[in-house]
Design a protein around this motif. Sequence first.
Motif, PDB file in Angstrom:
ATOM      1  N   VAL A 409      44.608  39.285  55.503  1.00  0.00           N
ATOM      2  CA  VAL A 409      43.981  37.956  55.379  1.00  0.00           C
ATOM      3  C   VAL A 409      42.542  38.090  54.888  1.00  0.00           C
ATOM      4  N   ILE A 410      41.796  39.045  55.455  1.00  0.00           N
ATOM      5  CA  ILE A 410      40.407  39.254  55.021  1.00  0.00           C
ATOM      6  C   ILE A 410      40.361  39.620  53.541  1.00  0.00           C
ATOM      7  N   ALA A 411      41.252  40.513  53.125  1.00  0.00           N
ATOM      8  CA  ALA A 411      41.285  40.930  51.720  1.00  0.00           C
ATOM      9  C   ALA A 411      41.640  39.765  50.811  1.00  0.00           C
ATOM     10  N   ALA A 412      42.639  38.966  51.235  1.00  0.00           N
ATOM     11  CA  ALA A 412      43.064  37.837  50.403  1.00  0.00           C
ATOM     12  C   ALA A 412      41.940  36.824  50.225  1.00  0.00           C
ATOM     13  N   LEU A 413      41.146  36.628  51.262  1.00  0.00           N
ATOM     14  CA  LEU A 413      40.032  35.669  51.159  1.00  0.00           C
ATOM     15  C   LEU A 413      38.955  36.156  50.202  1.00  0.00           C
ATOM     16  N   ASN A 414      38.882  37.454  49.986  1.00  0.00           N
ATOM     17  CA  ASN A 414      37.847  38.007  49.107  1.00  0.00           C
ATOM     18  C   ASN A 414      38.293  38.164  47.665  1.00  0.00           C
ATOM     19  N   ILE A 415      39.593  38.056  47.407  1.00  0.00           N
ATOM     20  CA  ILE A 415      40.088  38.277  46.052  1.00  0.00           C
ATOM     21  C   ILE A 415      39.486  37.273  45.067  1.00  0.00           C
ATOM     22  N   GLY A 416      39.188  36.067  45.537  1.00  0.00           N
ATOM     23  CA  GLY A 416      38.596  35.065  44.657  1.00  0.00           C
ATOM     24  C   GLY A 416      37.278  35.488  44.047  1.00  0.00           C
ATOM     25  N   SER A 417      36.596  36.440  44.678  1.00  0.00           N
ATOM     26  CA  SER A 417      35.305  36.904  44.154  1.00  0.00           C
ATOM     27  C   SER A 417      35.442  38.151  43.285  1.00  0.00           C
ATOM     28  N   LEU A 418      36.693  38.509  42.942  1.00  0.00           N
ATOM     29  CA  LEU A 418      36.918  39.666  42.076  1.00  0.00           C
ATOM     30  C   LEU A 418      36.283  39.408  40.722  1.00  0.00           C
ATOM     31  N   LYS A 419      35.438  40.337  40.278  1.00  0.00           N
ATOM     32  CA  LYS A 419      34.647  40.120  39.070  1.00  0.00           C
ATOM     33  C   LYS A 419      35.454  40.410  37.807  1.00  0.00           C
ATOM     34  N   LEU A 420      35.144  39.619  36.778  1.00  0.00           N
ATOM     35  CA  LEU A 420      35.617  39.891  35.427  1.00  0.00           C
ATOM     36  C   LEU A 420      34.368  40.138  34.592  1.00  0.00           C
ATOM     37  N   ASP A 421      34.038  41.367  34.343  1.00  0.00           N
ATOM     38  CA  ASP A 421      32.777  41.670  33.673  1.00  0.00           C
ATOM     39  C   ASP A 421      32.979  42.876  32.765  1.00  0.00           C
TER      40      ASP A 421
END
Length: 776
Positions: A409-421
Motif C-alpha cells: 500500500v505504501i509503495a502504491a501510494l508513492n507510484i504517482g510521484s514516479l519521475k519521467l525525466d
Amino acid sequence: MSLSTPTSGFRGSPWSRILLALGVVIALAIGTGQLRFDNSTDAFFISGDDTLADYEHFRDLFASDEYSFITLRTPDVLDSQFITALQELERALARVPHVRDVTSLASVRAIEGGDGMLQVSGFLDDVDETALAERMQQAARHPYYQDLFVSADGSHLGIVVETEIIPGEIAYKLALRENIRAAVAASPLAQYQPTIVGAPILDADVRDIVERESGLFGALVFLLVGAGFYFVFRSWMAVALPLLVAVLSVVSTFGLMGWLDMPVTLLTPILPSFLISVGVGSSIFILTRYFQRRAVAGSTAADAVHRGVRDVWLPCVLASLTTIGSLLAFASSEIVPVRHVGLALGMGLGVALFLTFTLGTAVLALAPPPVSQAQAARLRSRSGWLLSLDRFASRHGYLILAATLGLTVIAALNIGSLKLDYYYLGTFKEHTGIFQDYQRSDARLPRSSAIEVILHAPAGTDFRDPAQLRRIEQLQQGIAEFEDLPVKSYSVADVTKEINQALHDGSTEAYRIPEHANAVAQGLLLFESSGSDEMTRLVSPDYSIARVTVQLPTVAESRSRPLRDHIEAQLATAFADSGVSATLTGVVPMWLQINSYLRSTQIKAVLLAFCVTTLVLMIYARSLVIGAVLACVNASVVLLVLGFMAMAGWPLDPYTVLIANIAIGILDDDTFHMFTDIRERLQLGQTFDEAIAGARESSGQAISYLAFCLIAGFLVYLFSSVASLSMFGCLVALVIFLGLIWEVFVMPAYLGVLHRMGLFGGTVTKGGAHAYTDNR
C-alpha cells in the motif's frame, strides 16, 4: 503427472534432437552477418511517427543539423601564430570525409559595406596582429559569434564541424570520430585543452560501449552462472549443459536480430547477460529434479532424466511462455529500441526453451552426470534452512500478510510521484568521458543541443516581408527572456539586420529590420550574390519556410520542457493572426517526445503482461480466485520496486521501463513451479502443511538456486559506464530477491488463507483432517 504426448518425445533418439537443435541454431546464426548499429535519435521512432516526420521534413529542407563541436581555451596572448594554427586545423577538419563545413572565428563570415555595396569576407581576414585583441572584443559582443564561436568573456573558442547524415550507418561515424580527434591531437592547438562533443562523436562512443559491455557482461555472467552451477551440483556436465544452451541462445538471438533488421542500440548490452542468467531457468529445474531423484529416490540415471523432465516440463513451458509474453508486450511501445529489445529478449528465451528441451535433454540423456553419496548428502543438507524458514512462516503467516500488504500500500501510494525525466547524457555515469566532455563543453560554450523552430508563411507571402521578419525578431526576443537556461537563437532576421547595418556604414542604429520590402529583398540578394551559402541553412529557396535555431546546453527533460513550453507561448504571441504555422523539431523536442512515450509504454506493457499472466495462472490453477491471488501477489513485488524508484527519485528511462515486465515474467516462473509442487503433493494425499513444507524443500531449492544466479547476473551491470544500466541491474536484482521471499513466504501464506476458506487444496473437516478437492 503421467507421461503424456507432450513429453513422449523425450524418449526418442537424442541424436535426432541434437541435429534438429544445431540445424536451427546454424540457420539463425547466419543472420549475425546482417547486424548493424543505430542509436541515433531518429532511430528511436517508428516510421510514420509525427515527431519523426517533422524531423525528416526539417532535414530535407536544411540538409543536416548534425555537427561536432570543438571547444578550446583561448591563449593568454592572441597572436597571428594562433590564428594560423586555427586556420590549419579548419583545413585539416574540412578534408575529413563526410564533413560538410567547418567554421570558427578564423573563418566565420563578416558582413561589411557602405554606399549600397556589400562585402562578405572572413571575420579575421587581413586583420593586423595589433588589432586582434580589439577584434576579439568585438566578436564577444557580436550577436552571432557570441557564445558560439567565442565565449562572452573571451576565455574560450568554438569550432563547428557540420557533417553528413547517413541514416542507419555507423561505420562512417567511427571513422569520422577518429579523424576529427586525430586532427585535433596533431594540431598545435592541442595544448589548449580541446573538448570534442556532438552527435557523431556520441554515437561512435556509444557503439564502443555497447560492443565492450555486451561481451564483458556476457562473460561475467557466464563465469558466475557456471560457478553457481558447479557449487550446487559439483558436476562439470551440470555446468556445461545449461551454459551451452545459453550461449547458443545468445548467438541465435543476435542472428534473429540480423534477419529481422533489428539494430544494435544502447540497450543491447542487456541481451547476452539476460539470456545467460534467465535462459538457464528451465535447466536448473530439470537438473535439480534429476539430482534429487538420484540422491533421494535412488533412481537410475535414465529414469531420473526421464522422470525429471516429466515432472517439470509443463511448469517450465508455462513459466517461459509468460516471461516471453511479458517481454513481447513491449511490441506495443512507440520507442523502437525498447520494442526491439523486448522482442529480442522474448525470442531469445523462446530459443533457450527450445534448446533446453531438445539439445539439453538429449545431452543429459547421453551423458547423465553421476551422483556420489557426498553430493546426495549436500543436497539433503541444503534443505535445512528452507525447513527453518518453513517453521517461521507457519507460525507468523498473518504477520507476513499484514507486513507485505502494508508495504504494498505504501509503495502504491508513492507510484504517482514516479519521475519521467529522460536525460540522454544522464544515462552515463559522471566519471565517464562522454559525461565529462559534455559538462566541460557546456560550461565553456553552452551550445551542445538545439530546438529547431520551422515557420511556414501563408500563401502569397514569404519571409522577406518586413512584417514577418519583425515577428521572428519578436519571437527571438521573447525566447531570450527565458532565464532558467543560457539560450541563443539565430534566424534570417539576424542576417537581415546585419546586412542593413553593413549597408549603413556599420551604424549601431541601423541594426534593425528595414521598413520596406524592397530594401530587405535587395540586401538579401546582395548577400547571396557575395558567394555566401548561409541562406540555404536559414530559409527555403523561395523564402516561404524559415528556420529559427535555439541553442542550449544538454540538460534533463525537466529543464528543457519549460523552454519548449516558453517557445510555444512566444510563438502564439508573436504570430497571432499572421497565418504563419510553426513546428518544433530537432534533438530536444524528440527527446521530450521519447519521455512522453515512456509513460504510455510502461502502462500499456505492464497491463498487457499482467492480463496475460493472470489469465494463464487462472487457467493453470483451474480457479479464477486462485489465479487472481497468485497474480496479485507477484504484482505486489512490482509495486514495491516501482514505489522504491519513486521514493528514491529514480526516473523512468528506456532501461528502467523494462523492469516491471521483466519482474512479472520472472516472478511467474517461480510461482508456476511452487504452485505445481504444492498442488501435486495435495493430490498425493499430503496435508496442506506437509505440501507447503515439501514444496519449499523441493522446488524451493531450485527457485533459490535460480534466484541467486539471476541476482548475480543482473548485479554485474553495476560495472557499466551507463548509469541507467547499473540502476536497472540493481532494481531487477531487488525484484528477484523480493520475489524469492514472496514465493517462499508470502504466496504460501495467501494460499493458506484460501485453504482455510475452502478455496484451495480441499476443505477442513471438523476433526481437522483435509479432504482434497479440485476447486474449479
